[in-house]
Design an enzyme around this catalytic site. Structure first.
Site, PDB file in Angstrom:
ATOM      1  CB  THR A 145      -0.928   0.044   1.236  1.00 22.78           C
ATOM      2  OG1 THR A 145      -1.750   1.223   1.160  1.00 22.78           O
ATOM      3  CG2 THR A 145      -0.152   0.097   2.539  1.00 22.78           C
ATOM      4  CG  ASP A 166      -9.807  -2.508  -2.195  1.00 24.28           C
ATOM      5  OD1 ASP A 166      -9.063  -1.577  -2.565  1.00 24.28           O
ATOM      6  OD2 ASP A 166     -11.022  -2.529  -2.457  1.00 24.28           O
ATOM      7  CG  PHE A 221      -6.748   7.138   7.056  1.00 20.61           C
ATOM      8  CD1 PHE A 221      -6.567   6.178   8.031  1.00 20.61           C
ATOM      9  CD2 PHE A 221      -7.177   6.718   5.796  1.00 20.61           C
ATOM     10  CE1 PHE A 221      -6.805   4.835   7.776  1.00 20.61           C
ATOM     11  CE2 PHE A 221      -7.418   5.374   5.516  1.00 20.61           C
ATOM     12  CZ  PHE A 221      -7.229   4.432   6.514  1.00 20.61           C
ATOM     13  N   GLY A 222      -9.006   9.513   6.061  1.00 20.13           N
ATOM     14  CA  GLY A 222     -10.153   9.226   5.202  1.00 20.13           C
ATOM     15  C   GLY A 222     -11.485   9.634   5.819  1.00 20.13           C
ATOM     16  CE1 TYR A 223     -15.436   9.528   2.237  1.00 19.18           C
ATOM     17  CE2 TYR A 223     -14.104   7.554   1.944  1.00 19.18           C
ATOM     18  CZ  TYR A 223     -14.768   8.637   1.414  1.00 19.18           C
ATOM     19  OH  TYR A 223     -14.766   8.838   0.050  1.00 19.18           O
ATOM     20  CG  ASP A 224     -10.716   6.871  10.491  1.00 16.71           C
ATOM     21  OD1 ASP A 224     -11.430   5.895  10.197  1.00 16.71           O
ATOM     22  OD2 ASP A 224      -9.489   6.789  10.667  1.00 16.71           O
ATOM     23  NE  ARG A 241      -6.638  -0.863   6.568  1.00 13.29           N
ATOM     24  CZ  ARG A 241      -7.423   0.193   6.785  1.00 13.29           C
ATOM     25  NH1 ARG A 241      -7.423   0.825   7.931  1.00 13.29           N
ATOM     26  NH2 ARG A 241      -8.223   0.634   5.841  1.00 13.29           N
TER      27      ARG A 241
HETATM   28  P1  IMP Z   1      -8.035   1.596  -0.771  1.00 12.02           P
HETATM   29  O1  IMP Z   1      -6.698   2.162  -0.472  1.00 12.02           O
HETATM   30  O2  IMP Z   1      -8.297   1.325  -2.212  1.00 12.02           O
HETATM   31  O3  IMP Z   1      -8.341   0.426   0.115  1.00 12.02           O
HETATM   32  O4  IMP Z   1      -9.036   2.756  -0.431  1.00 12.02           O
HETATM   33  C1  IMP Z   1      -9.826   2.710   0.650  1.00 12.02           C
HETATM   34  C2  IMP Z   1     -10.457   4.057   0.884  1.00 12.02           C
HETATM   35  O5  IMP Z   1     -11.553   3.798   1.756  1.00 12.02           O
HETATM   36  C3  IMP Z   1      -9.527   4.990   1.634  1.00 12.02           C
HETATM   37  O6  IMP Z   1      -8.861   5.864   0.796  1.00 12.02           O
HETATM   38  C4  IMP Z   1     -10.521   5.721   2.504  1.00 12.02           C
HETATM   39  O7  IMP Z   1     -11.162   6.677   1.754  1.00 12.02           O
HETATM   40  C5  IMP Z   1     -11.536   4.660   2.837  1.00 12.02           C
HETATM   41  N1  IMP Z   1     -11.133   3.925   4.053  1.00 12.02           N
HETATM   42  C6  IMP Z   1     -10.710   2.634   4.130  1.00 12.02           C
HETATM   43  N2  IMP Z   1     -10.395   2.315   5.394  1.00 12.02           N
HETATM   44  C7  IMP Z   1     -10.601   3.417   6.110  1.00 12.02           C
HETATM   45  C8  IMP Z   1     -10.435   3.706   7.495  1.00 12.02           C
HETATM   46  O8  IMP Z   1      -9.980   2.890   8.317  1.00 12.02           O
HETATM   47  N3  IMP Z   1     -10.779   4.940   7.861  1.00 12.02           N
HETATM   48  C9  IMP Z   1     -11.245   5.874   7.018  1.00 12.02           C
HETATM   49  N4  IMP Z   1     -11.405   5.671   5.721  1.00 12.02           N
HETATM   50  C10 IMP Z   1     -11.085   4.443   5.264  1.00 12.02           C
END
Ligand code: IMP
Length: 199
Positions: free
Chosen positions: A9, A71, A155-158, A184
């Site tokens: 990743t 993923d 991060f992200g949508y946390d 995860r």
């Molecule tokens: P991936 O890297 O293709 O698995 O993208 C997953 C996407 O889902 C991330 O970029 C986030 O937008 C969201 N995501 C996945 N896991 C998390 C998390 O633990 N917290 C917040 N957002 C998440």
């Protein structure tokens, strides 16, 4: 038992989460940066399992070190699971603040706030001919108002994801708290169980 693994990743937040969980059993996690590799393949699958497998396979073709890839994504019940496997590509190019705000807008008049995160983790160990995928979920709800305070963690949508178990958003949880219940964390726990069972 293996002593190191490459996590396929480029998301350093994910690397940090998984590093903490695997060091506890003596497995060192190397990121793609650490080993100078990068993922060339596209996430062409429509499921989490397909996409984590694509990523793990891509990197395992370039190294003999065992590989994991994940993923993951946010699935919102009111949108029939959207953005799901498209979570990273939703409003591509925009910040996560924008993405969070757009989801809150889309849910503005909707009372059903149920959601879950899903994570698929694929483990490939070429030497042992192992190719396994573990999938886990964490249940939650999408909060109603944008939370500035929650932007400091995770991060992200946390920040918009309220964990039923933690009784707070992942954005407001410590890394340890999040790892204990997260999608995860649970998929990695399944993987650890598999490793401990003698692979
Ligand atoms: P991936 O890297 O293709 O698995 O993208 C997953 C996407 O889902 C991330 O970029 C986030 O937008 C969201 N995501 C996945 N896991 C998390 C998390 O633990 N917290 C917040 N957002 C998440």
């Amino acid at each position: 038992m293996i002593d190191k693994i490459i996590f396929a990743t480029s998301n350093e937040h994910k690397v940090q989460e998984v590093k903490e969980m695997l060091i506890a059993i003596g497995v060192k996690v190397l990121s793609l940066n650490d080993v100078g590799l990068h993922i060339d393949s596209k996430e062409t699958g429509i499921t989490f399992e397909e996409n984590s497998h694509i990523k793990a396979l891509d990197i395992s073709k370039k190294t003999d070190v065992p590989v994991i890839a994940d993923d993951s994504g946010l699935c919102i019940d009111a949108f029939h699971g959207f953005p799901g496997a498209f979570s990273a590509r939703f409003l591509e190019g925009q910040s996560y603040i924008e993405k969070q705000k757009e989801i809150l807008n889309m849910l503005e008049d909707i009372d059903v706030r149920d959601a879950h995160f899903t994570c698929a983790v694929t483990y490939i160990n070429k030497a042992k001919k192992i190719d396994r995928t573990f999938v886990s979920n964490v249940p939650g709800k999408i909060i109603r108002e944008f939370d500035e305070e929650g932007q400091k963690g995770g991060f992200g949508y946390d920040p918009i994801f309220y964990s039923i178990e933690l009784k707070k958003t992942f954005g407001r949880a410590s890394e340890e708290e999040k790892n204990a219940v997260s999608h995860r964390g649970r998929a990695i726990a399944e993987f650890v169980k598999f490793l401990k069972g003698g692979e």
